[in-house]
Design a protein around this motif. Structure first.
Motif, PDB file in Angstrom:
ATOM      1  N   VAL A  82       0.834  -1.198   0.000  1.00 21.75           N
ATOM      2  CA  VAL A  82       0.000   0.000   0.000  1.00 21.75           C
ATOM      3  C   VAL A  82       0.873   1.253   0.000  1.00 21.75           C
ATOM      4  O   VAL A  82       0.607   2.212  -0.739  1.00 21.75           O
ATOM      5  CB  VAL A  82      -0.952  -0.002   1.213  1.00 21.75           C
ATOM      6  N   ILE A  83       1.934   1.264   0.794  1.00 17.62           N
ATOM      7  CA  ILE A  83       2.839   2.417   0.827  1.00 17.62           C
ATOM      8  C   ILE A  83       3.479   2.634  -0.541  1.00 17.62           C
ATOM      9  O   ILE A  83       3.594   3.773  -1.032  1.00 17.62           O
ATOM     10  CB  ILE A  83       3.924   2.227   1.906  1.00 17.62           C
ATOM     11  N   ALA A  84       3.888   1.546  -1.196  1.00 14.34           N
ATOM     12  CA  ALA A  84       4.513   1.670  -2.519  1.00 14.34           C
ATOM     13  C   ALA A  84       3.520   2.197  -3.552  1.00 14.34           C
ATOM     14  O   ALA A  84       3.843   3.104  -4.344  1.00 14.34           O
ATOM     15  CB  ALA A  84       5.076   0.314  -2.951  1.00 14.34           C
ATOM     16  N   ALA A 116      -4.647   2.175  -0.801  1.00 13.35           N
ATOM     17  CA  ALA A 116      -3.579   3.136  -1.097  1.00 13.35           C
ATOM     18  C   ALA A 116      -4.145   4.530  -1.342  1.00 13.35           C
ATOM     19  O   ALA A 116      -3.568   5.535  -0.900  1.00 13.35           O
ATOM     20  CB  ALA A 116      -2.767   2.666  -2.303  1.00 13.35           C
ATOM     21  N   THR A 117      -5.262   4.613  -2.045  1.00 16.72           N
ATOM     22  CA  THR A 117      -5.880   5.933  -2.262  1.00 16.72           C
ATOM     23  C   THR A 117      -6.314   6.537  -0.933  1.00 16.72           C
ATOM     24  O   THR A 117      -6.106   7.730  -0.680  1.00 16.72           O
ATOM     25  CB  THR A 117      -7.092   5.842  -3.211  1.00 16.72           C
ATOM     26  N   MET A 118      -6.898   5.705  -0.068  1.00 14.40           N
ATOM     27  CA  MET A 118      -7.373   6.212   1.224  1.00 14.40           C
ATOM     28  C   MET A 118      -6.211   6.623   2.120  1.00 14.40           C
ATOM     29  O   MET A 118      -6.371   7.447   3.017  1.00 14.40           O
ATOM     30  CB  MET A 118      -8.250   5.163   1.909  1.00 14.40           C
ATOM     31  N   HIS A 119      -5.035   6.046   1.910  1.00 18.21           N
ATOM     32  CA  HIS A 119      -3.873   6.365   2.744  1.00 18.21           C
ATOM     33  C   HIS A 119      -3.313   7.751   2.446  1.00 18.21           C
ATOM     34  O   HIS A 119      -2.550   8.293   3.257  1.00 18.21           O
ATOM     35  CB  HIS A 119      -2.779   5.306   2.553  1.00 18.21           C
ATOM     36  N   ILE A 120      -3.666   8.317   1.304  1.00 18.45           N
ATOM     37  CA  ILE A 120      -3.152   9.651   0.958  1.00 18.45           C
ATOM     38  C   ILE A 120      -4.281  10.667   0.780  1.00 18.45           C
ATOM     39  O   ILE A 120      -4.069  11.762   0.271  1.00 18.45           O
ATOM     40  CB  ILE A 120      -2.278   9.607  -0.320  1.00 18.45           C
ATOM     41  N   ALA A 196       6.718  -0.153  -7.669  1.00 21.75           N
ATOM     42  CA  ALA A 196       8.155  -0.437  -7.785  1.00 21.75           C
ATOM     43  C   ALA A 196       8.997   0.381  -6.801  1.00 21.75           C
ATOM     44  O   ALA A 196      10.103  -0.020  -6.459  1.00 21.75           O
ATOM     45  CB  ALA A 196       8.619  -0.169  -9.215  1.00 21.75           C
ATOM     46  N   HIS A 197       8.494   1.533  -6.369  1.00 20.89           N
ATOM     47  CA  HIS A 197       9.281   2.402  -5.487  1.00 20.89           C
ATOM     48  C   HIS A 197       8.437   2.789  -4.279  1.00 20.89           C
ATOM     49  O   HIS A 197       7.208   2.807  -4.339  1.00 20.89           O
ATOM     50  CB  HIS A 197       9.734   3.657  -6.235  1.00 20.89           C
ATOM     51  N   SER A 198       9.118   3.146  -3.204  1.00 21.91           N
ATOM     52  CA  SER A 198       8.407   3.467  -1.970  1.00 21.91           C
ATOM     53  C   SER A 198       9.035   4.667  -1.286  1.00 21.91           C
ATOM     54  O   SER A 198      10.255   4.741  -1.130  1.00 21.91           O
ATOM     55  CB  SER A 198       8.438   2.260  -1.022  1.00 21.91           C
ATOM     56  N   ASP A 199       8.169   5.621  -0.886  1.00 22.74           N
ATOM     57  CA  ASP A 199       8.609   6.781  -0.122  1.00 22.74           C
ATOM     58  C   ASP A 199       7.634   6.929   1.047  1.00 22.74           C
ATOM     59  O   ASP A 199       6.640   7.659   0.972  1.00 22.74           O
ATOM     60  CB  ASP A 199       8.599   8.032  -1.001  1.00 22.74           C
ATOM     61  N   GLU A 200       7.924   6.210   2.122  1.00 19.54           N
ATOM     62  CA  GLU A 200       6.987   6.163   3.243  1.00 19.54           C
ATOM     63  C   GLU A 200       6.833   7.530   3.896  1.00 19.54           C
ATOM     64  O   GLU A 200       5.735   7.888   4.353  1.00 19.54           O
ATOM     65  CB  GLU A 200       7.432   5.132   4.273  1.00 19.54           C
ATOM     66  N   ASN A 201       7.871   8.323   3.943  1.00 18.26           N
ATOM     67  CA  ASN A 201       7.765   9.649   4.556  1.00 18.26           C
ATOM     68  C   ASN A 201       6.751  10.512   3.820  1.00 18.26           C
ATOM     69  O   ASN A 201       5.926  11.205   4.441  1.00 18.26           O
ATOM     70  CB  ASN A 201       9.130  10.336   4.579  1.00 18.26           C
ATOM     71  N   ALA A 202       6.799  10.488   2.484  1.00 17.97           N
ATOM     72  CA  ALA A 202       5.863  11.292   1.694  1.00 17.97           C
ATOM     73  C   ALA A 202       4.435  10.799   1.884  1.00 17.97           C
ATOM     74  O   ALA A 202       3.491  11.586   2.020  1.00 17.97           O
ATOM     75  CB  ALA A 202       6.258  11.254   0.217  1.00 17.97           C
TER      76      ALA A 202
END
Length: 622
Positions: A82-84, A116-120, A196-202
């Motif tokens: 989900v973070i990715a 993932a949509t709900m997480h942001i 493919a990539h993950s930016d958990e802070n963002a």
């Protein structure tokens, strides 16, 4: 907030305690005495965050893969993915004005993208696959896309959706994402690329900005007659709903629930009630690739031979198909009832013969009683407004108001129209202000369009009975009202077990008529000399079936009550309800008006002055 130890009460349900206020104008206000605390979660993502920390190895979702094996994903793995996915979504200029649209059956990828949509803080909209795959003109899908103007569209498998995607190509500028079960397709992005990539802070910075009023998803109303309406579901609506569920179902805190469920996430029953309940309590959801159709019910039975659910949720049509399979298969019964705490039905009333069959089989299989319960709500209410958290005296009891939700019962003709207010209620339809204004009364109660009655007016804690859709009822030429919901249920009981569903006719007529969709398995049981593959055309002509319907017509008339309470004629239908034509919804609910419209020639035949041999009347010879 997550409180896994929220209650030490060992009772499965909270005792119903109801406030009732009778007004001078005849209206009645009902509410629960159980207070809805304001400590419920801010957003759905809090539940995933919690279980990824507390139970990272526990299975969250499981689905059948191409080799027919259960593919599982844990809470920890789900959180990582989900973070990715959310990282990529942050690059797509998304918002409530440019949401994510999901064209897919229930799947692990579908769930991950939705979360993932709900997480942001960006909404998604799971649109019924039927709008894409069963429609020839894609009119509903075009209406969906024109209203939402998505920034991302996910389809899986994308090749199945190509005609639909072509039909809407000029209505959006979205990035197309192909699900992993898709063949390679030019102009689309493979799902693997978006994680493919993950930016958990963002991602967590966006997560921190979410409020209870942030729109989590758009769900469309069924749109059976008119253009579908988009209902913004906020985090407040869904989280307060699950908090109310916690208060009336304390047993949820005792062990993580295990579900096997087919109900589509494009609808509030499967996508909000069931999906959110599993996520809220750290449970496991097995995705059932079966459905309540003759072609797919055996898949449900196969899955139930492997998975013993602790809770089972479905619609009456599904139980109508499942009960005969349980009755004749002892091993299926044993697995199904082994851990089952309750059977839950919604979307329509459960015929009494199915209720008693489930109770009897549970008792015979396990020696224990099984609770059969229900609730009531809609897409606009996220979804539950009432819940039957007690042993009902009969089928059709939808329970009492949940904590935090108030009901207003308003006299309408000879019924009580029900209206609702609470934190779980939407604030209006998306970009349709005129429809929104008409949806609420002067006190802010949502006018849902349903009617209810008391089990016992002097004891409101015994619950309410669903009394049909106000818009479904009609008057005969005599001026008397026909209450379609109640008559449909009475008819199914009277002709049991041969009817799977009934459509009530009689608009602008002097008499009521029934269209009967026969139950193939039960009809075959009454005709033991026929082969198992006997067609519906054969079954509807059999004297045993005709006689059973005739007896039912006579019984309904004998009950008394006047011409608005019984049919004088009936016609057994050899063509099942058509999902493509809108006669049946994704949830298996019959659209009365659409059946009557589509089968107008049969309505004429039903009411012909000299009925042909297909029409069963009260005068039909036994």
């Amino acid at each position: 907030m997550i409180h896994p130890e929220a209650t030490s009460d060992k009772k499965p349900f909270a005792e119903p305690r109801i406030n009732m206020e009778k007004r001078r104008d005849g209206s009645i206000l009902l509410s629960s005495e159980i207070p809805l605390q304001d400590d419920y979660s801010c957003c759905v993502g809090e539940w995933l965050e919690h279980w990824a920390r507390e139970a990272p190895e526990r299975t969250w979702l499981a689905q059948r893969d191409a080799d027919d094996q259960w593919q599982r994903i844990s809470y920890g793995e789900a959180h990582r993915r989900v973070i990715a996915i959310a990282t990529w979504l942050l690059t797509q200029d998304l918002s409530s004005e440019r949401p994510v649209v999901i064209l897919s059956d229930n799947s692990i990828e579908h769930a991950l993208l939705m979360l993932a949509t709900m997480h942001i803080g960006v909404p998604s909209s799971s649109i019924s696959p039927g709008n894409s795959l069963m429609s020839k003109d894609h009119a509903k899908l075009k209406g969906n896309i024109e209203l939402l103007r998505p920034g991302v569209i996910y389809a899986d498998p994308i090749e199945k959706f190509q005609p639909a995607l072509k039909a809407i190509a000029d209505l959006h500028d979205a990035t197309l994402v192909a699900g992993s079960s898709s063949a390679s397709s030019s102009g689309t992005l493979p799902f693997a690329d978006i994680e493919a990539h993950s930016d958990e802070n963002a991602v967590m910075a966006a997560f921190a900005a979410i409020t209870p009023e942030t729109i989590a998803k758009f769900l469309f109303t069924s749109g059976s007659v008119n253009t579908p309406k988009a209902v913004p579901n906020t985090h407040r609506m869904m989280c307060s709903n699950q908090k109310a569920k916690e208060l009336v179902w304390p047993m949820l805190a005792e062990e993580p629930p295990v579900l096997l469920d087919w109900l589509p996430w494009s609808h509030t029953f499967g996508g909000n009630h069931n999906f959110n309940l599993v996520l809220r309590w750290g449970g496991t959801l097995y995705l059932d690739d079966g459905k309540p159709t003759p072609a797919l019910i055996e898949k449900t039975a196969r899955n139930l031979r492997e998975i013993s659910p602790t809770l089972y949720f479905s619609v009456p049509r599904a139980y109508d198909m499942l009960v005969p399979l349980l009755r004749k298969d002892a091993s299926l019964r044993e697995v199904f009832f082994r851990r089952l705490k309750l059977v839950f039905y919604a979307a329509a009333a459960l015929p009494h013969h199915l209720w008693t069959a489930l109770e009897e089989m549970a008792r015979e299989t396990t020696g224990q009683e099984i609770m059969v319960v229900s609730s009531w709500g809609s897409t606009e209410t996220a979804p539950i407004c009432t819940d039957c958290h007690f042993n009902a005296t009969r089928s059709g009891v939808i329970g009492v108001p949940i904590p935090g939700t108030s009901l207003k019962l308003v006299p309408s003709a000879d019924k009580l129209e029900v209206r609702v207010k609470g934190p779980n209620i939407f604030s209006g339809y998306w970009k349709q202000p005129e429809l929104s204004a008409k949806a609420f009364d002067e006190e802010g109660y949502y006018m849902i369009g349903d009617a209810v009655e008391f089990v016992d007016p002097e004891r409101p804690e015994m619950g309410l009975l669903f009394d049909g859709r106000v818009g479904e009822d009609f008057k005969l030429l005599t001026g008397t009202w026909v209450h379609v919901g109640a008559l449909r249920m009475a008819g199914l009981e009277a002709i049991a077990p041969v009817g799977q569903d009934i459509v009530v006719a009689g608009h602008d007529r002097d008499e009521i008529g029934f269209f009967i969709f026969p139950h193939p398995e039960e009809c075959l049981r009454l005709c033991p000399d026929l082969p198992e593959n006997a067609s519906l055309e054969t079954l509807v002509k059999r004297p045993e079936i005709i006689e059973r319907v005739h007896q039912g017509l006579q019984a309904l008339k004998a009950d008394g009550g006047g011409t608005s309470t019984y049919p004088t004629r009936a016609l057994l239908l050899s063509e099942p309800p058509s999902a493509e034509a809108g006669e049946i919804t994704d949830k298996g609910y019959i659209n009365q008006r659409m059946v009557l419209t589509r089968r107008a020639e049969l309505v004429k035949a039903l009411y012909a002055d000299v009925p042909d041999e297909r029409v069963i009347t009260l005068n039909t010879q036994s």
